[in-house]
Design an enzyme around this catalytic site. Structure first.
Site, mmCIF file in Angstrom:
data_model
loop_
_atom_site.group_PDB
_atom_site.id
_atom_site.type_symbol
_atom_site.label_atom_id
_atom_site.label_comp_id
_atom_site.label_asym_id
_atom_site.label_seq_id
_atom_site.Cartn_x
_atom_site.Cartn_y
_atom_site.Cartn_z
ATOM 1 N N HIS A 156 66.149 -7.250 -29.678
ATOM 2 C CA HIS A 156 66.625 -7.565 -31.031
ATOM 3 C C HIS A 156 66.733 -9.083 -31.246
ATOM 4 O O HIS A 156 67.517 -9.544 -32.078
ATOM 5 C CB HIS A 156 67.985 -6.909 -31.325
ATOM 6 C CG HIS A 156 68.019 -5.452 -31.033
ATOM 7 N ND1 HIS A 156 67.515 -4.501 -31.894
ATOM 8 C CD2 HIS A 156 68.491 -4.762 -29.956
ATOM 9 C CE1 HIS A 156 67.670 -3.297 -31.378
ATOM 10 N NE2 HIS A 156 68.257 -3.426 -30.196
ATOM 11 N N SER A 277 52.669 -33.851 -39.204
ATOM 12 C CA SER A 277 52.876 -33.707 -40.638
ATOM 13 C C SER A 277 52.366 -34.947 -41.359
ATOM 14 O O SER A 277 52.444 -36.061 -40.832
ATOM 15 C CB SER A 277 54.374 -33.522 -40.927
ATOM 16 O OG SER A 277 54.652 -33.715 -42.302
ATOM 17 N N LYS A 283 57.354 -34.671 -36.787
ATOM 18 C CA LYS A 283 56.914 -33.291 -36.580
ATOM 19 C C LYS A 283 55.827 -33.174 -35.520
ATOM 20 O O LYS A 283 54.941 -34.015 -35.409
ATOM 21 C CB LYS A 283 56.379 -32.702 -37.899
ATOM 22 C CG LYS A 283 57.399 -32.540 -39.000
ATOM 23 C CD LYS A 283 58.409 -31.451 -38.678
ATOM 24 C CE LYS A 283 57.788 -30.081 -38.706
ATOM 25 N NZ LYS A 283 57.215 -29.727 -40.018
ATOM 26 N N GLU A 290 50.147 -20.676 -34.871
ATOM 27 C CA GLU A 290 50.333 -20.173 -36.232
ATOM 28 C C GLU A 290 49.027 -19.621 -36.801
ATOM 29 O O GLU A 290 49.017 -18.587 -37.479
ATOM 30 C CB GLU A 290 50.883 -21.288 -37.125
ATOM 31 C CG GLU A 290 52.327 -21.662 -36.785
ATOM 32 C CD GLU A 290 52.824 -22.868 -37.569
ATOM 33 O OE1 GLU A 290 52.023 -23.491 -38.292
ATOM 34 O OE2 GLU A 290 54.026 -23.196 -37.445
#
Length: 458
Positions: A156, A277, A283, A290
């Protein structure tokens, strides 16, 4: 280039119809398989006496030269042709004249394309299996390096029990080994020769289908000509196996993305496999993970396309089936692209072992072991469970862990506790006491790595 079926028609094909009907822009990738299939077919025609052996030899020689010329770049595929079969046969006839026209004796484009796609997909399966094996090897190497790297295991998405990073990685090896099994099963059912089915009802010529199967490396021939030209189960099954691979890569990507975040900081990706970024200079984004996660939907869509195309088609061949190639080729190309990027990303990532260990210490993930300690002292498990829950609540109030909680607090909850509890709940001991097959102990993980390596190399 003239259509192979033109004799019946009196009017020229409209450009719009030709453009809509043509498949050469995507089936041209099968040119080698198409030519090799034609070479085998021509060889059989000559061996059985269906055409003169001298003409069969000329056809085989002409086809071999066409294949060489395409590979060398001295012959360019004509994308005005309707499909790759039309182009190859047209080029052969251009070179050999009437002899070239004998190639198509005793076959149809229906069984020809069914052959080509099976041949090209068999090759793709082998290539993808090689890439999956490469990923398994990288995971095994990483696991070897991290057999002592304690981390929290989750259910979970809550810290649950202590494991090692090696154990976590080997879970993905198990998935990928099943993927290899599936791909092997797909290839086995794919490796059946459809050539000889004709358009749908076979042929009156005395062809030798088993000879063609032997020449092309097929295990057997299809036993029903209707099924031979209209079966695309192998495409659907292959797309399904590819989709499951993408499920596994996507799940792994999701974890990599989380682990890279400051909230976890369990791993750091190499600069060569990250991006930044355009506006936020701090970043470092896990873009490969992704994209793999996102491209899984693309492969799932290809599977749905194939299922939808085939679900309402009556026997035998229908033009709808031309849609099979774009979908399965896209699925194949996407999976190969993802594996090509994903494997070196994993290979070069840095494991932040201390962060994993600290997260494991703060998550009370040795609570089950604490309860088991009390069971060993004679308490029923439910009483031990309740006492351990009270200890966790005390730890939360005091801002400490079970490993640092004072022994007096332990004894206040249950008199069965003694100093040896600290040894029982030591995270390393908690992990390495789980020696059952499949567990996270070093002994068990060694067996898992050994089994995965033997599977890949056997």
């Amino acid at each position: 280039m003239a259509q192979l079926w033109k004799g019946r028609f009196k009017k020229e094909l409209a450009k719009e119809t030709n453009d809509f009907n043509a498949s050469i822009h995507f089936d041209s990738r099968m040119y080698e398989e198409d030519i090799k299939g034609s070479i085998a077919h021509a060889t059989m025609l000559g061996a059985t006496g269906i055409i003169d052996k001298s003409e069969s030899d000329k056809i085989v020689e002409g086809l071999s030269e066409i294949l060489d010329d395409i590979k060398k770049g001295t012959l360019e595929i004509d994308y005005d042709a309707e499909d790759i079969h039309t182009f190859v046969e047209g080029e052969l006839t251009k070179r050999l004249g009437q002899t070239g026209k004998r190639l198509h004796t005793a076959r149809s484009r229906n069984d020809q394309v069914a052959l080509d796609i099976r041949m090209v997909l068999k090759k793709e399966i082998d290539e993808i299996c090689g890439k999956v094996k490469g990923l398994i090897e990288v995971l095994c190497d990483k696991a070897e390096e991290n057999k002592d790297t304690i981390m929290p295991g989750y259910t979970h998405l809550q810290r649950a029990q202590p494991i090692t990073f090696a154990h976590h990685l080997m879970a993905y090896c198990s998935m990928l080994c099943r993927d290899l099994d599936r791909l092997g099963d797909v290839k086995k059912r794919m490796n059946v020769l459809p050539l000889g089915s004709g358009a749908l009802a076979g042929t009156t010529y005395p062809i030798d289908r088993n000879k063609v199967a032997d020449l092309l490396g097929f295990d057997s021939v299809c036993l029903n000509s209707l099924d031979g030209v209209s079966d695309r189960d192998f495409c659907i099954e292959f797309a399904d196996a590819l989709s499951i691979i993408m499920v596994h890569l996507s799940r792994f990507s999701e974890e990599i993305i989380m682990w890279c975040s400051w909230e976890f900081k369990f791993v750091e990706l190499d600069d060569a496999f990250s991006t930044g970024s355009s506006i936020m200079p701090q970043k470092k984004n896990p873009d490969i993970a992704e994209l793999v996660r996102g491209k899984s939907g693309r492969v799932f869509g290809d599977l749905i396309t194939l299922l939808t195309v085939m679900k309402g088609i009556p026997l035998a061949y229908n033009k709808d089936m031309q849609e099979d190639k774009e979908a399965i080729f896209d699925a194949v190309d996407t999976v190969k692209m993802c594996l090509n990027a994903f494997t070196p990303m994993i290979e070069t990532m840095t494991v932040l072992k201390d962060n994993m260990r600290n997260a494991a210490a703060k998550g009370f993930i040795n609570a089950t072991d604490c309860a088991d300690y009390l069971v060993g002292k004679g308490l029923p498990f439910r009483d031990a469970y309740k006492a351990t829950g009270e200890l966790v609540a005390i730890c939360i109030d005091k801002g400490v862990t079970l490993e640092t909680l004072d022994i007096e607090d332990y004894k206040a909850v249950c008199g069965a506790f003694d100093e040896d509890v600290y040894k029982a709940i030591n995270l390393e001991k908690c992990v390495n006491d789980r020696v059952a097959i499949g567990g996270p102990s070093k002994t068990s993980v060694d067996e898992q790595i050994k089994a995965a390596r033997e599977y890949v190399n056997g």
